[in-house]
Motif scaffolding. Structure first.
Motif, PDB file in Angstrom:
ATOM      1  N   ILE A   1       0.838  -1.207   0.000  1.00 43.48           N
ATOM      2  CA  ILE A   1       0.000   0.000   0.000  1.00 43.48           C
ATOM      3  C   ILE A   1       0.871   1.254   0.000  1.00 43.48           C
ATOM      4  CG2 ILE A   1      -1.651   1.342   1.367  1.00 43.48           C
ATOM      5  CD1 ILE A   1      -2.890  -1.306   2.264  1.00 43.48           C
ATOM      6  N   THR A   2       1.964   1.220   0.760  1.00 45.81           N
ATOM      7  CA  THR A   2       2.879   2.359   0.787  1.00 45.81           C
ATOM      8  C   THR A   2       3.425   2.641  -0.603  1.00 45.81           C
ATOM      9  OG1 THR A   2       3.545   1.906   3.077  1.00 45.81           O
ATOM     10  CG2 THR A   2       5.032   3.277   1.766  1.00 45.81           C
ATOM     11  N   TYR A   3       3.786   1.576  -1.330  1.00 51.67           N
ATOM     12  CA  TYR A   3       4.304   1.792  -2.689  1.00 51.67           C
ATOM     13  C   TYR A   3       3.236   2.386  -3.603  1.00 51.67           C
ATOM     14  CZ  TYR A   3       6.265   1.294  -7.272  1.00 51.67           C
ATOM     15  OH  TYR A   3       6.715   1.576  -8.535  1.00 51.67           O
ATOM     16  N   LEU A   4       2.018   1.872  -3.528  1.00 43.74           N
ATOM     17  CA  LEU A   4       0.940   2.411  -4.364  1.00 43.74           C
ATOM     18  C   LEU A   4       0.699   3.885  -4.037  1.00 43.74           C
ATOM     19  CD1 LEU A   4      -1.617  -0.554  -4.294  1.00 43.74           C
ATOM     20  CD2 LEU A   4       0.080  -0.014  -6.044  1.00 43.74           C
ATOM     21  N   PHE A   5       0.874   4.247  -2.772  1.00 44.95           N
ATOM     22  CA  PHE A   5       0.686   5.643  -2.339  1.00 44.95           C
ATOM     23  C   PHE A   5       1.795   6.543  -2.880  1.00 44.95           C
ATOM     24  CE2 PHE A   5       1.746   8.865   0.940  1.00 44.95           C
ATOM     25  CZ  PHE A   5       0.624   9.676   0.793  1.00 44.95           C
ATOM     26  N   ILE A   6       3.058   6.161  -2.696  1.00 44.14           N
ATOM     27  CA  ILE A   6       4.151   7.042  -3.115  1.00 44.14           C
ATOM     28  C   ILE A   6       4.300   7.080  -4.631  1.00 44.14           C
ATOM     29  CG2 ILE A   6       5.447   6.779  -0.967  1.00 44.14           C
ATOM     30  CD1 ILE A   6       7.292   4.839  -2.357  1.00 44.14           C
ATOM     31  N   SER A   7       3.686   6.138  -5.339  1.00 41.45           N
ATOM     32  CA  SER A   7       3.726   6.163  -6.797  1.00 41.45           C
ATOM     33  C   SER A   7       3.030   7.392  -7.361  1.00 41.45           C
ATOM     34  CB  SER A   7       3.088   4.897  -7.384  1.00 41.45           C
ATOM     35  OG  SER A   7       3.898   3.766  -7.147  1.00 41.45           O
ATOM     36  N   ILE A   8       2.200   8.035  -6.555  1.00 41.81           N
ATOM     37  CA  ILE A   8       1.580   9.288  -6.967  1.00 41.81           C
ATOM     38  C   ILE A   8       2.673  10.315  -7.266  1.00 41.81           C
ATOM     39  CG2 ILE A   8       0.115  11.203  -6.216  1.00 41.81           C
ATOM     40  CD1 ILE A   8      -1.354   9.165  -4.435  1.00 41.81           C
TER      41      ILE A   8
END
Length: 386
Positions: free
Chosen positions: A363-370
């Motif tokens: 989830i952290t990766y999906l978030f910082i991909s922004i």
């Protein structure tokens, strides 16, 4: 007659441990060690993973976890759309195109088909022992290298190991890692944001299995020294989720998080002045050039008519630009499929802290991909998919 199978099993286990240890060494600890051919990086870890996967592909019987099959199926729409788009519109840089196919075609096939059985049966105790040592080493080495560059004026390099042989002596000029008079913490990853992204994916898991506070603090410090706004925000987000879901929810959790948040902001504001670069970099209204990425939204299409140019820092916008709205939607399905399938299967069950820590990493990766997902860099998708 009864002793022979036992020895055979022990021998097989030793081989598995040896191969797993070597993979951890070159995929986690020294991911950039290797050479370049026509400016395309060939790293030892990927070569070894490729050779092992190729050998296992031709074994007599391949067992595949049912959920891994579902994930592979979820990747197919994006693979079809991206493949057709690149075939019709062409591409601009062959290196980025190869990286794209490795990340979204080859690695999913390796992890969710060829290695499915072995990942399911992995010796977790052995893996955790090597994993913890690897994370501690790259954090400590990164901190050493960060201050070595400040005091000595150059990067300490070990060609073929800590750096690609053909990048020797070029870190200062080719990696976009400078922050005024100092440079980001890059460790053996040669890129501060890449290092931070990869560690954030596994940070919650590492903090769960590592019991010594000073070791966890060292890893935390290494992330702060990446001097990356994306990593800093991702770190705060990761710790918040960890405090909320992995540890028992108490009032002290929010108090600890609030204290860490205030301490982090203080460090982020003071650190630039202490290390000699302009504090106003933190407040760049152009977000490091990222705002320009929004310009194409005015002529967004269902399908893309652009040649594939690679992937920018803002992953979701890059997907939209390269593959259109259909490609973007299919990408969201693919990249979130492990989480969707897991929650569909376990929504009525009590989720273990181990599983929670891995979920938080994704989830952290999906978030910082922004902001910046470093998705075509080795080894981002390898971390995420594994």
């Amino acid at each position: 007659m009864t002793i022979a199978p036992v020895f055979q099993k022990l021998k097989k286990q030793k081989i598995h441990h040896f191969l797993l240890g070597i993979l951890i060494l070159f995929l986690l600890v020294f991911p950039k060690g290797g050479i370049k051919i026509q400016n395309i990086p060939i790293t030892w870890g990927y070569l070894l993973l490729g050779f092992i996967s190729l050998a296992l592909l031709f074994r007599k019987k391949i067992k595949v976890n049912k959920n891994h099959i579902y994930i592979l199926l979820a990747f197919i729409p994006f693979q079809i759309i991206s493949l057709l788009t690149i075939a019709i519109n062409g591409f601009e840089v062959i290196g980025f195109t190869i990286s794209f196919f490795v990340s979204f075609f080859i690695l999913p096939f390796i992890f969710f088909f060829i290695l499915s059985e072995y990942i399911e049966k992995i010796d977790l105790d052995f893996f955790i022992k090597f994993f913890k040592r690897g994370i501690l080493f790259i954090a400590a080495y990164g901190i050493f290298l960060f201050f070595f560059r400040i005091f000595m004026g150059y990067f300490y390099e070990i060609p073929f190991l800590t750096i690609n042989y053909h990048d020797s002596g070029l870190l200062d000029h080719t990696k976009c890692i400078e922050r005024g008079e100092i440079f980001k913490l890059i460790s053996t990853y040669n890129n501060g944001t890449l290092y931070g992204v990869c560690i954030l994916i596994v940070l919650s898991f590492y903090n769960l299995v590592e019991k010594k506070t000073w070791k966890k603090s060292l890893v935390l410090l290494s992330l702060v020294l990446t001097i990356s706004r994306t990593i800093w925000i991702g770190l705060i987000f990761n710790i918040f989720l960890n405090e909320l879901f992995v540890k028992k929810y108490k009032k002290t959790s929010l108090l600890k998080f609030s204290f860490f948040f205030i301490l982090s902001i203080s460090i982020f504001l003071i650190l630039p002045k202490l290390l000699g670069f302009n504090i106003f970099w933190l407040y760049d209204k152009n977000l490091g050039g990222r705002l320009d990425n929004f310009d194409f939204l005015s002529y967004l299409h269902i399908i893309s008519f652009n040649s594939f140019w690679g992937m920018g820092e803002m992953i979701y916008l890059s997907i939209l630009q390269n593959f259109g709205l259909m490609g973007f939607l299919s990408y969201l399905i693919a990249i979130s499929s492990p989480l969707i399938i897991y929650f569909h299967k376990n929504y009525k069950k009590n989720i273990s802290d181990l599983d929670k820590s891995l979920i938080i990493g994704l989830i952290t990766y999906l978030f910082i991909s922004i902001s910046d997902g470093a998705i075509l860099h080795i080894p981002t998708m390898l971390f995420f998919l594994f």
